[in-house]
Scaffold this active site. Structure first.
Site, PDB file in Angstrom:
ATOM      1  N   ASP A   1       0.821  -1.213   0.000  1.00  0.00           N
ATOM      2  CA  ASP A   1       0.000   0.000   0.000  1.00  0.00           C
ATOM      3  C   ASP A   1       0.856   1.265   0.000  1.00  0.00           C
ATOM      4  O   ASP A   1       2.076   1.213   0.225  1.00  0.00           O
ATOM      5  CB  ASP A   1      -0.952   0.007   1.204  1.00  0.00           C
ATOM      6  CG  ASP A   1      -0.223   0.011   2.535  1.00  0.00           C
ATOM      7  OD1 ASP A   1       0.848  -0.639   2.648  1.00  0.00           O
ATOM      8  OD2 ASP A   1      -0.693   0.678   3.475  1.00  0.00           O
TER       9      ASP A   1
ATOM     10  N   GLU B   1       0.316  -1.212   5.741  1.00  0.00           N
ATOM     11  CA  GLU B   1       1.409  -0.693   6.580  1.00  0.00           C
ATOM     12  C   GLU B   1       1.175   0.769   6.923  1.00  0.00           C
ATOM     13  O   GLU B   1       1.435   1.202   8.043  1.00  0.00           O
ATOM     14  CB  GLU B   1       2.751  -0.861   5.858  1.00  0.00           C
ATOM     15  CG  GLU B   1       3.977  -0.545   6.721  1.00  0.00           C
ATOM     16  CD  GLU B   1       4.332   0.941   6.820  1.00  0.00           C
ATOM     17  OE1 GLU B   1       4.997   1.334   7.790  1.00  0.00           O
ATOM     18  OE2 GLU B   1       3.930   1.710   5.930  1.00  0.00           O
TER      19      GLU B   1
END
Ligand SMILES: *[C@@H]1O[C@H](CO)[C@@H](O)[C@H](O)[C@H]1NC(C)=O
Ligand SMILES: *[C@@H]1O[C@H](CO)[C@@H](O)[C@H](O)[C@H]1NC(C)=O
Length: 512
Positions: free
Chosen positions: A134, A199
């Site tokens: 991400d 994350e």
């Protein structure tokens, strides 16, 4: 008796001069003989038969990876459709990895990826290379020089969200494994690739689940490498060479809610003390009384010592003699927010809420203090300090959320894992020095503490001071040369991890 005064004075002056002479001698000797912590392994060259060039195909794969808009917005809120597309793209882009009998691929937490590449020697503990799928959201899209999800290449740079955080390491480590396997090699030591999908919002649904899955299986990991601090060029005063900073710890967090309840009522007849007044005094005391300097007790001191021999004077003298100069360095560090964050637990007043109406005395006031905890302090110590500073029973303290500082991973010549990492870095960045540090932010590794005691956070690319705002910011980009280094770094690390992990003694260090 008074007649003795000149004699006493002379003795005092002599004693002082002697002490000064001894101190000066020790300082000079240490400055001249301080051990070097640097290594000079064989350099990775573009002419090596196993060099991985950033050719058209590899660049195309990387720029395509940037085009997936895998944004994480807040905890539990991301872009599931983009993640699924990106995961499919990865599967199609690395055919050898995804068809090799040595590789087991799992989807964890619906979107995160965990690969296990089976080594030929089952007696060796596996290791893990981590990254994430991400990215953070885009701001000021109109101000980007190239559209943020274009992956456009301009003047030797690839532009886009994720180029340095952290699709470079995700794609770079996959390229390295693909290259290795397509050349017919099986690693000796088993390795994991772990790619979380959230994350940027704490990794609670990605890395957390990866950590749990491996823990349940009783897996012990020799070492973990995740994204982290870069090779800084011009980031450290007194050092002209680039400095590769390997983070061996992460600061902790504690968000403390302060609450005061007092008499409310009409604005025309106030009591002497209001909730707002009491709380205002408390937060002012916190701001005026920073947490004590911890400089010299943790990795921030090693950061200077490991590059001391490469520093110019007077930095070299200071860094070789922290036994004497720690307080001075701590004082200098306290001057700037960027360095102060390395010297102590920081205190940020982030919220203050009270009152609803101009003529009503607020019966309650609340504030939030965001502390980032130095690796050598604990959550409890931070709270204890706050209570002491506030020194007012009317102010209630409550922990809203906390994460202790991470354990400090082994570093230095006595640590085989740190040494392998250092040598790999110096193969790819032969001009660079390597030094330990800690991160003031957090990575997915916070979910991996139970898997390994040797956790490192490092980004194998060069950053200059002007690159820093690109991180999570405008015009995020990586140079083609740096992306090439990323791929070769992971490849060399994998190759080096197959050599016996042993302590390499270069002498001197016992002196410290
Ligand atoms: C994964 O998908 C299942 C089924 O669609 C859903 O119930 C679950 O909440 C999802 N888990 C995560 C972590 O998104
Ligand atoms: C590590 O294990 C302990 C004990 O089982 C557990 O309480 C803790 O949450 C785990 N930490 C992480 C980061 O998974």
């Amino acid at each position: 008796m008074w007649t003795n005064l000149p004699r006493v004075l002379t003795l005092v002056v002599r004693g002082f001069a002697l002490t000064l002479a001894v101190l000066t001698t020790v300082v000079v000797i240490r400055t001249l003989t301080f051990p070097s912590y640097q290594t000079s392994p064989p350099e990775c060259k573009t002419t090596d038969p196993d060099f991985i060039p950033a050719d058209e195909e590899r660049l195309a794969r990387f720029t395509s990876a940037i085009q997936f808009q895998t944004v994480s917005y807040e905890r539990g809120v991301g872009t599931p459709q983009e993640l699924l597309k990106f995961v499919r793209f990865i599967q199609e882009s690395f055919p050898t990895i995804h068809s090799s009998p040595l590789v087991r691929r799992e989807v964890v937490g619906n979107y995160s990826l965990l690969y296990r590449v089976e080594g030929s020697d089952g007696s060796l503990e596996p290791y893990m290379l981590a990254s994430h799928l991400d990215v953070v959201p885009i701001t000021q899209e109109a101000s980007w020089e190239a559209p943020p999800f274009s992956g456009q290449v301009r003047d030797g740079y690839i532009y886009g969200r994720g180029t340095i955080d952290a699709k470079h390491s995700l794609m770079g480590s996959l390229e390295a494994v693909e290259f290795l396997l397509s050349r017919g090699h099986q690693p000796k030591r088993t390795l994991y690739l772990a790619f979380g999908h959230d994350e940027e919002t704490g990794g609670h649904f990605g890395a957390k689940v990866i950590g749990d899955v491996l823990t349940e299986r009783g897996e012990k990991i020799a070492f973990i490498l995740d994204e982290g601090t870069p090779v800084g060029d011009g980031l450290m005063p007194g050092v002209s060479k680039p400095v590769a900073m390997v983070s061996v710890s992460e600061k902790g967090i504690v968000d403390v809610k302060l609450k005061v309840q007092a008499e409310g009522g009409h604005g025309s007849m106030p009591a002497r003390k209001s909730a707002i007044g009491i709380l205002a005094r408390a937060v002012q005391k916190l701001e005026d009384n920073p947490h004590p300097s911890m400089f010299g007790t943790g990795p921030e001191a090693r950061m200077l010592e490991y590059v001391a021999t490469e520093m110019t004077l007077p930095y070299r003298m200071l860094a070789s003699n922290l036994w004497l100069f720690s307080p001075l360095v701590a004082w200098v560090y306290a001057k700037k927010p960027q360095t102060n964050a390395f010297a102590r637990t920081t205190t940020a007043l982030t919220s203050f809420t009270a009152g609803v109406k101009d003529n009503v005395i607020a019966p309650e006031a609340e504030a939030v203090v965001d502390h980032r905890i130095h690796p050598m302090q604990t959550v409890e110590e931070v709270l204890e300090f706050d209570r002491k500073v506030i020194d007012d029973a009317r102010v209630m303290l409550e922990v809203k959320g906390s994460l202790p500082p991470s354990p400090v991973s082994p570093h230095g010549k006595d640590s085989p894992t740190y040494t392998v990492l250092q040598e790999t870095i110096q193969q790819i960045f032969p001009d660079a020095l390597v030094t330990p540090t800690f991160m003031v932010a957090n990575t997915d590794t916070r979910h991996y503490w139970n898997l390994s005691s040797a956790i490192y956070r490092f980004n194998p690319y060069v950053m200059t001071p002007s690159d820093l705002p690109r991180f999570h910011g405008l015009n995020e980009r990586i140079s083609v040369r740096n992306y090439e280094r990323v791929m070769n770094f992971y490849y060399h690390l994998i190759v080096n991890m197959d050599k016996p992990l042993e302590v390499k003694r270069h002498g001197h260090e016992d002196e410290l």
